[in-house]
Design a protein around this motif. Structure first.
Motif, short mmCIF file in Angstrom:
data_model
loop_
_atom_site.label_atom_id
_atom_site.label_comp_id
_atom_site.label_asym_id
_atom_site.label_seq_id
_atom_site.Cartn_x
_atom_site.Cartn_y
_atom_site.Cartn_z
N TYR A 500 0.83 -1.20 0.15
CA TYR A 500 -0.13 0.10 -0.11
C TYR A 500 0.89 1.13 0.12
O TYR A 500 2.08 1.14 0.13
CB TYR A 500 -0.98 0.13 1.29
N LYS A 501 0.37 2.44 -0.21
CA LYS A 501 0.74 3.58 -0.09
C LYS A 501 0.37 4.48 1.00
O LYS A 501 -0.71 4.07 1.44
CB LYS A 501 0.94 4.49 -1.44
N VAL A 502 1.02 5.47 1.51
CA VAL A 502 0.60 6.48 2.42
C VAL A 502 0.76 7.95 1.91
O VAL A 502 1.48 8.14 1.04
CB VAL A 502 1.30 6.25 3.59
N MET A 503 -0.03 8.76 2.41
CA MET A 503 -0.23 10.09 2.32
C MET A 503 0.12 10.84 3.56
O MET A 503 -1.02 10.60 4.39
CB MET A 503 -1.50 10.71 1.37
N TRP A 504 0.92 11.60 3.39
CA TRP A 504 1.14 12.55 4.64
C TRP A 504 0.67 13.94 4.58
O TRP A 504 0.77 14.55 3.56
CB TRP A 504 2.66 12.78 4.83
N VAL A 505 -0.15 14.30 5.30
CA VAL A 505 -0.78 15.68 5.16
C VAL A 505 -0.54 16.40 6.39
O VAL A 505 -0.72 16.20 7.62
CB VAL A 505 -2.41 15.42 5.26
N PRO A 506 0.18 17.70 6.10
CA PRO A 506 0.95 18.12 4.98
C PRO A 506 2.03 17.58 4.81
O PRO A 506 2.71 17.05 5.57
CB PRO A 506 0.67 19.63 5.08
N ILE A 536 -4.72 16.01 -3.91
CA ILE A 536 -5.93 16.37 -3.39
C ILE A 536 -6.22 17.73 -2.49
O ILE A 536 -7.20 17.90 -2.22
CB ILE A 536 -6.19 15.23 -2.27
N TYR A 537 -5.05 18.30 -2.27
CA TYR A 537 -5.16 19.69 -1.70
C TYR A 537 -4.68 20.85 -2.66
O TYR A 537 -3.66 20.63 -3.48
CB TYR A 537 -3.98 19.78 -0.60
N PRO A 538 -5.26 21.66 -2.80
CA PRO A 538 -6.52 22.15 -1.88
C PRO A 538 -7.86 21.66 -2.43
O PRO A 538 -8.87 21.39 -1.59
CB PRO A 538 -6.61 23.68 -1.84
N SER A 539 -7.86 21.20 -3.58
CA SER A 539 -9.05 20.51 -4.29
C SER A 539 -8.71 19.15 -4.74
O SER A 539 -7.63 18.96 -5.25
CB SER A 539 -9.40 21.29 -5.47
N PRO A 540 -9.50 18.13 -4.62
CA PRO A 540 -11.11 18.36 -4.20
C PRO A 540 -11.18 18.11 -2.86
O PRO A 540 -12.22 17.84 -2.23
CB PRO A 540 -11.43 17.15 -4.89
N LEU A 541 -10.21 18.15 -1.67
CA LEU A 541 -10.41 17.73 -0.28
C LEU A 541 -11.50 18.55 0.28
O LEU A 541 -12.22 18.30 1.04
CB LEU A 541 -8.89 17.98 0.27
N ASN A 542 -11.38 19.93 -0.37
CA ASN A 542 -12.33 21.05 0.37
C ASN A 542 -13.67 21.10 -0.22
O ASN A 542 -14.36 21.97 0.21
CB ASN A 542 -11.74 22.19 0.09
N SER A 543 -14.03 20.11 -1.07
CA SER A 543 -15.40 20.09 -1.78
C SER A 543 -15.73 18.91 -1.70
O SER A 543 -16.90 18.74 -2.55
CB SER A 543 -15.15 20.71 -3.11
N TYR A 558 -3.54 4.33 3.75
CA TYR A 558 -3.25 5.23 4.90
C TYR A 558 -3.04 6.73 4.80
O TYR A 558 -2.21 6.98 3.80
CB TYR A 558 -2.29 4.68 5.96
N VAL A 559 -3.85 7.48 5.56
CA VAL A 559 -3.49 9.16 5.55
C VAL A 559 -2.93 9.69 6.94
O VAL A 559 -3.68 9.12 7.79
CB VAL A 559 -4.62 9.95 4.91
N ILE A 560 -1.81 9.98 7.03
CA ILE A 560 -1.22 10.52 8.32
C ILE A 560 -1.49 11.90 8.49
O ILE A 560 -0.80 12.94 7.43
CB ILE A 560 0.14 10.16 8.38
N TYR A 561 -2.10 12.56 9.36
CA TYR A 561 -2.01 13.96 9.76
C TYR A 561 -0.99 14.34 10.59
O TYR A 561 -1.08 13.75 11.89
CB TYR A 561 -3.39 14.32 10.08
N HIS A 562 -0.36 15.38 10.38
CA HIS A 562 0.54 16.03 11.46
C HIS A 562 0.67 17.64 11.50
O HIS A 562 0.70 17.93 10.34
CB HIS A 562 1.84 15.28 11.19
N VAL A 571 -4.99 26.79 7.74
CA VAL A 571 -5.85 25.70 6.60
C VAL A 571 -6.30 24.50 7.74
O VAL A 571 -5.57 23.75 8.27
CB VAL A 571 -4.61 24.94 5.72
N PRO A 572 -7.70 24.43 7.20
CA PRO A 572 -8.27 23.26 8.44
C PRO A 572 -8.20 21.90 7.73
O PRO A 572 -9.15 21.39 7.45
CB PRO A 572 -9.80 23.64 8.37
N PHE A 573 -6.96 21.16 7.76
CA PHE A 573 -6.74 20.08 7.27
C PHE A 573 -7.32 18.97 8.13
O PHE A 573 -8.17 18.19 7.51
CB PHE A 573 -5.27 19.56 7.33
N LEU A 574 -7.41 19.08 9.33
CA LEU A 574 -8.02 18.40 10.04
C LEU A 574 -9.37 17.99 10.09
O LEU A 574 -9.93 17.02 9.98
CB LEU A 574 -7.48 18.36 11.80
N GLN A 575 -10.04 19.20 10.01
CA GLN A 575 -11.55 19.32 9.76
C GLN A 575 -11.68 18.63 8.51
O GLN A 575 -13.06 17.93 8.52
CB GLN A 575 -12.13 20.77 10.03
N GLU A 576 -11.20 18.88 7.38
CA GLU A 576 -11.62 18.45 6.17
C GLU A 576 -11.09 16.80 6.20
O GLU A 576 -12.12 16.20 5.52
CB GLU A 576 -10.63 19.09 5.32
#
Length: 914
Positions: A500-506, A536-543, A558-562, A571-576
């Motif tokens: 699998y792959k992972v996405m780190w945000v941001p 995915i940032y800023p679009s379409p994550l914000n919509s 997996y997506v990892i928020y830090h 930027v409201p990454f966590l809320q999105e």
């Protein structure tokens, strides 16, 4: 028995290497001594340097989750760091690498200068040769644009450092045809490959030298010799570098994706682009400095009046050696390099854009960055300045003697001068008795003049470099430790099953633990392949609240928020992420820490254009709250000099106040925290009043305890009407901060390879995927039973199918992916413009090989390079043995005997026989 002392010749040869090492250490001292790893920007010294790293990046033409890769170019620095890490560990490997590369950037031009001057016979003895080579090496080492010193030894340093030996070995080979020089040229070209600009640099100098030689000697034999030797040189360079030339050429020819589509002449070369990147005008280049400009940071002017010595001494060398055509060639090469390096600046800048835009990108690429031509200037200058010292010192000494003689003649009757002459004569006698005739007073003058000239040349060059080190390198590359929480996250990822792959945000810094930009962190630090969050940032994550669908076609499980990045304030990454229906939290960590106390940091009082007293601004605000948008009120008084220019009363578009927040102790625009203009104004007089500023915010995880507030009056073009004034040092609250790390699982993830029904996703965009009722469930007619990932560029897949289907490879779409079945080869089609799809009509149990085309070209090029290098070494050894055998045979067949002709004369006579 006493140890044998080191001979004077050996000591002389060791002197410069030791000096170059000491100078390199001194310049890099702030990066080498403190604990931690020095890195910043694009330099990824924080990643683990192991054989697995080489296999993952440098031996693959496809970067999983990202697209086509050109990392085969960086195999030499990667192997160097891997070997050093094996010996001394990660931190000392990186620091040792930085020191070694800096030293190498001084040693190689030193060796190359000696070789070239010896070949041209331009020096008068070993001491003269050593002096010229040492000056040339130090000029090259100390130059402010030497990336080994000022930019953490980024990949361009391999191009910069090896350019001198490429040029010297090529010229010597063109003249002599010696295979040893050809081999040196070929191996050096491999070492210069991490930034493949060297063919253009060396090509310019090489072609210039061929033209120069043909002008000097127009005989047919010379033309044939140059044509033969230059053909050999080009052939060796092509074969030795086939490992990157073949796959990269194939990428452009066959229209591979990603960078091969972005890096084109039409997209990246424009008049505005060239004007912006032409940082140095002709004056800057000829003075080996740069004028003040902004590019990533504010570059101060780093040359002054003393720098005029540099072109003057170079001109002196050309005049002194005016009967030597090779020195004339160096002067012409210097001027040619200077004109090209000045880019679109006058006097010939009008030619630059038509030339750059008219060439294919491979040739136009370097023209997009005119400063990349500077090695031609620096090496030519180094040679000329090295040659200039001895004749200049002799001229100065000669003039001094004439002046002294004339003064003596005019003041011969002076008793004081007679007394002074007597004392000097006594001093000479004492020196001769104490130190021997070699240190007679008359001989002390020349060495002192030589030393003075060397310092006169090197001082302005070194001063410019130290200015850049202070303003950029020492701050940004200061050693840093990666927070251990990232190792915890990587270990957690390694423990999860499957591919699998992972996405780190941001992605990207600066971070609260590294307040300067780190471009690809934590993506490149990730234990699992990562997909850039820019997908995915800023679009379409914000919509959308269905982002998991898109992530599944990117292969992300997996997506990892830090929240330790301070690059995206507000930027409201966590809320999105929390709003997504198909993402759920499966792991979380919290780290609490205290911000760095910056309240006592000194103000940058030496910065030009900034005032730290008598500010016409005051504010009652003393603190700000992190992560909260606030308003700020400031009182002002318009200075009299502005009133005299008509600036007073009501603010308008052509007159106002700009406030800026900077980290304490800094006014670097690159690290500016916020800026704002006047939202409303209250007048208390024609030149006094108060101004309200809205939207003042400091990131919630800003890592220091204070910031500095500055302000200035400006006009309609944001031109400063006054200096930038320090207003106040503001404290920040709260005094404790928390970094949060959350791991989200994508419930829509279907694997790195999965099936879809025919027609799904073809000729559709991401909008259709997110807007419709599409699911990422596998086709009911086919299922993947096994996936064996051989490498980033190859997958062996087993599928059981009862009807036609689409096999989806969750990698960025690229037309060079192919599927190989028993029935033949299938090309890739885009699925939602995201992934690679293969429309398959066969049924039953199918064995399918997915392969990326450029990998085959890399394999061919790699074998060709290794074969060419091995063949060249064998030929070189055989030729060396043949020469040795001829020498032995010659010594056997020819000997000298003494035949007495008379009592006083002995004549050597040649006889043959064993």
């Amino acid at each position: 028995m006493q140890p044998r002392p080191v001979s004077r010749e050996i000591a002389l040869r060791l002197l410069y290497p030791v000096v170059a090492l000491v100078v390199s250490f001194f310049l890099l001292y702030p990066l080498l001594v403190p604990p931690g790893i020095p890195f910043q920007g694009d330099e990824t010294y924080y990643i683990p340097w192991t054989i697995a790293t080489v296999q993952r990046y440098n031996l693959q033409t496809w970067a999983s989750g990202r697209g086509p890769s050109t990392d085969m170019l960086t195999i030499v620095p990667t192997l160097t760091l891997t070997g050093l890490r094996f010996l001394v560990g990660q931190e000392f490997a990186v620091k040792g690498y930085l020191l070694f590369m800096a030293w190498l950037s001084g040693i190689i031009p030193y060796i190359s200068t000696k070789a070239l001057l010896t070949h041209w016979r331009l020096t008068r003895g070993k001491l003269h040769l050593e002096l010229a080579a040492s000056v040339g090496g130090l000029v090259y080492l100390l130059f402010f644009s030497n990336q080994a010193i000022v930019a953490g030894s980024n990949n361009f340093v391999w191009n910069y450092a090896f350019f001198p030996i490429l040029v010297s070995s090529l010229i010597i080979f063109l003249d002599s045809g010696k295979t040893g020089q050809l081999l040196v040229f070929g191996i050096s070209s491999i070492l210069a490959s991490p930034q493949p600009f060297w063919p253009f640099l060396v090509g310019i100098v090489g072609l210039s030298y061929i033209v120069f030689e043909l002008v000097q000697n127009r005989h047919l034999s010379k033309l044939v010799s140059l044509a033969k030797n230059s053909s050999f040189a080009v052939g060796v360079a092509l074969v030795f570098n086939a490992f990157w030339i073949i796959p990269i050429s194939a990428g452009y020819l066959f229209s591979a994706g990603s960078n091969f589509q972005l890096y084109t002449t039409s997209r990246l070369i424009s008049p505005a682009d060239l004007d912006f990147l032409s940082f140095w005008n002709l004056t800057d280049v000829l003075l080996l400095g740069e004028g003040a400009h902004y590019f990533f940071w504010y570059h101060p002017q780093n040359y002054g009046l003393l720098s005029i010595v540099i072109p003057l001494l170079a001109s002196a060398a050309i005049i002194a050696y005016r009967r030597t055509p090779q020195v004339t060639f160096l002067g012409a090469t210097l001027l040619l390099g200077a004109f090209i390096t000045s880019g679109s600046n006058e006097p010939f800048g009008f030619l630059y854009f038509p030339l750059a835009s008219g060439l294919p990108y491979g040739a136009g690429a370097i023209l997009r960055n005119p400063t990349k031509f500077v090695p031609i200037v620096t090496f030519s200058y180094g040679l000329l300045l090295g040659l200039s010292i001895v004749p200049a010192s002799h001229k100065i000494e000669s003039v001094a003697r004439i002046v002294v003689t004339r003064l003596r003649g005019r003041l011969s009757g002076s008793a004081g001068l007679h007394t002074l002459d007597s004392k000097i004569g006594t001093l000479r006698v004492l020196l001769a008795r104490r130190f021997g005739p070699r240190l007679d007073g008359g001989r002390l003058v020349n060495p002192l003049i030589v030393l003075g000239l060397v310092l006169l040349v090197l001082t302005p060059i070194a001063n410019g470099t130290i200015l850049d080190l202070q303003g950029y390198t020492w701050q940004r590359y200061y050693p840093t430790a990666i927070p251990p929480r990232y190792d915890t996250l990587n270990n957690w990822l390694i423990g999860q099953p499957g591919d699998y792959k992972v996405m780190w945000v941001p992605t990207g810094g600066p971070f609260d633990w590294k307040p300067y930009d780190v471009s690809a962190f934590p993506d490149l630090y990730s234990a699992k392949p990562s997909v850039p969050f820019a997908n995915i940032y800023p679009s379409p994550l914000n919509s959308t609240n269905q982002i998991g669908r898109m992530l599944s076609f990117l292969g992300v499980e997996y997506v990892i928020y830090h929240n330790d990045s301070i690059a995206y304030p507000g930027v409201p990454f966590l809320q999105e992420l929390l709003a997504q229906k198909d993402l759920r939290i499966v792991q979380s960590y919290n780290d609490t820490f205290k911000p760095l106390d910056s309240s006592q940091k000194p103000f940058p009082t030496s910065t030009s254009g900034v005032e730290f007293s008598n500010a016409p601004f005051q504010t009652s605000t003393s603190s700000l709250v992190r992560g909260r948008v606030s308003n700020l009120t400031m009182q002002y008084t318009v200075p009299q000099n502005l009133v005299n220019q008509g600036f007073h009363g009501q603010f308008w578009d052509g007159f106002g106040i700009l406030i800026q927040g900077f980290p304490s102790g800094s006014v670097d625009v690159a690290s500016r925290i916020f800026f704002a203009t006047v939202a409303s104004q209250t007048l208390t007089g024609d030149t006094t009043g108060s101004a309200l500023f809205n939207g003042i915010g400091v990131p919630g995880n800003y890592p220091e305890s204070t910031i500095d507030l500055y302000a200035n009056f400006y006009d309609g073009s944001y031109r400063q009407l006054t200096p930038l004034f320090l207003v106040a040092r503001l404290s920040l609250s709260p005094d404790r901060m928390t970094n949060q790390y959350l791991v989200f699982k994508n419930n829509d993830f279907g694997g790195s390879v999965f099936t879809q029904n025919p027609g799904v996703g073809q000729n559709q965009t991401v909008t259709g995927l997110l807007a419709g009722n599409t699911t990422v469930l596998s086709s009911s007619a086919a299922s993947v039973t096994n996936v064996d990932q051989v490498g980033n560029a190859e997958f062996d897949v087993t599928v059981y199918a009862t009807a036609p289907f689409v096999l989806v490879l969750a990698e960025p779409y690229d037309r060079l992916w192919s599927a190989y079945l028993s029935s033949g080869q299938l090309g890739s089609v885009p699925i939602y413009q995201l992934s690679n799809g293969f429309v398959i009509s066969q049924t039953g149990t199918l064995t399918i090989r997915l392969y990326y085309g450029l990998q085959g070209y890399f394999t061919i090029g790699g074998w060709l390079s290794m074969g060419g290098l091995a063949g060249a070494l064998v030929v070189s050894i055989l030729l060396s043995r043949r020469r040795r055998a001829r020498l032995v045979q010659s010594s056997k067949t020819v000997s000298l005997v003494q035949v007495p002709v008379s009592a006083d004369v002995v004549v050597p006579v040649e006889i043959s026989g064993d």
